[in-house]
Design an enzyme around this catalytic site. Structure first.
Site, PDB file in Angstrom:
ATOM      1  NE  ARG A   8       1.055  -8.694  -0.061  1.00  0.00           N
ATOM      2  CZ  ARG A   8      -0.251  -8.466   0.075  1.00  0.00           C
ATOM      3  NH1 ARG A   8      -1.008  -8.264  -0.989  1.00  0.00           N
ATOM      4  NH2 ARG A   8      -0.799  -8.444   1.275  1.00  0.00           N
ATOM      5  CB  CYS A  48      -0.944  -0.004   1.214  1.00  0.00           C
ATOM      6  SG  CYS A  48      -2.274  -1.207   1.103  1.00  0.00           S
TER       7      CYS A  48
END
Length: 263
Positions: free
Chosen positions: A164, A93
């Site tokens: 990630r 994000c």
């Protein structure tokens, strides 16, 4: 509240009906999908830019021989001070979403300066931490080429197995360029999870013994709760602990004959 939108009034009503059954905090209906998406993007950009500011300040304070955490704790006594901390910015994000907006901005001929400036600062923190580790070791008269260095924490945030866009890899890559002997440990991962970290020595925390330097890159609970006896096994006397997230008080290692450095 849950931000929602839809391509038309009928779709928006369906989305509202569904989410209203599970979201107790309420619903915010954006006038269109672009507004809803932009709201999500700038939420992450705002955090990204604020963390970048604190990261840059930590670099400046280090050169001025001022402890960053002490400054933040003092500034935090003011009601309107935002409690951001320095560190690595990875994940799917905060470290990614800003580029969606800057890409769109470039398409329409707009040059976003603050957003990209923050991204540059945060994207370079892994190398800065590695370089600072080498610099501190040289001050201690230790040869980095012969040093055993342990990276504690490889996920992008604490207490989760998510790799990630992990910026811990940037630290590993930079240390490999110095030809250091790098080992890796993370209680939430095993060797099968670490394809992108291949070529480095992955060990369990209980196997970590006699390192010249340790970089705590993620504040996993297993790291936060280590006692002094454990640290005496992990780090050689006269060794170095680099505490990226400032999870330890700076006096913790003082009587252990272990040097301590934090952002």
């Amino acid at each position: 509240k849950k931000i929602i939108s839809g391509s038309n009034k009928e779709t928006l009503q369906i989305v509202e009906d569904i989410y209203s059954t599970i979201i107790k905090a309420g619903i915010h209906k954006a006038s269109n999908i672009n507004v809803a998406e932009a709201a999500k993007v700038i939420e992450n950009i705002q955090r990204d830019v604020n963390i970048a500011l604190i990261n840059e300040l930590s670099m400046l304070f280090h050169k001025l021989d001022i402890d960053t955490l002490e400054v933040l704790e003092a500034a935090g006594t003011k009601w309107n001070f935002l409690p951001f901390r320095p560190g690595l910015v990875g994940g799917h994000c905060i470290g990614v979403d800003p580029y969606y907006l800057t890409h769109k901005a470039n398409e329409i001929g707009f040059n976003p300066q603050i957003i990209l400036s923050g991204r540059r600062v945060n994207d370079n923190m892994g190398k800065y931490i590695a370089d600072s580790t080498i610099s501190e070791m040289l001050k201690m008269k230790k040869n980095p080429l012969e040093a055993k260095i342990l990276i504690m924490g490889l996920t992008f945030k604490e207490d989760c197995p998510d790799l990630r866009n992990s910026k811990a890899w940037d630290i590993v890559e930079a240390l490999n360029e110095y030809n250091c002997k790098v080992s890796l440990t993370d209680p939430y991962l095993n060797k099968k999870d670490l394809k992108e970290f291949s070529g480095n020595n992955f060990i369990h925390l209980k196997e970590a013994k006699s390192f010249d330097a340790v970089i705590i890159s993620v504040s996993h609970e297993e790291f936060r709760t280590l006692e002094k006896n454990s640290w005496l096994e992990i780090v050689n006397k006269g060794g170095l602990v680099v505490d990226v997230k400032s999870i330890y008080d700076k006096t913790f290692f003082k009587n252990l004959n272990i040097d301590y450095w934090r952002l």
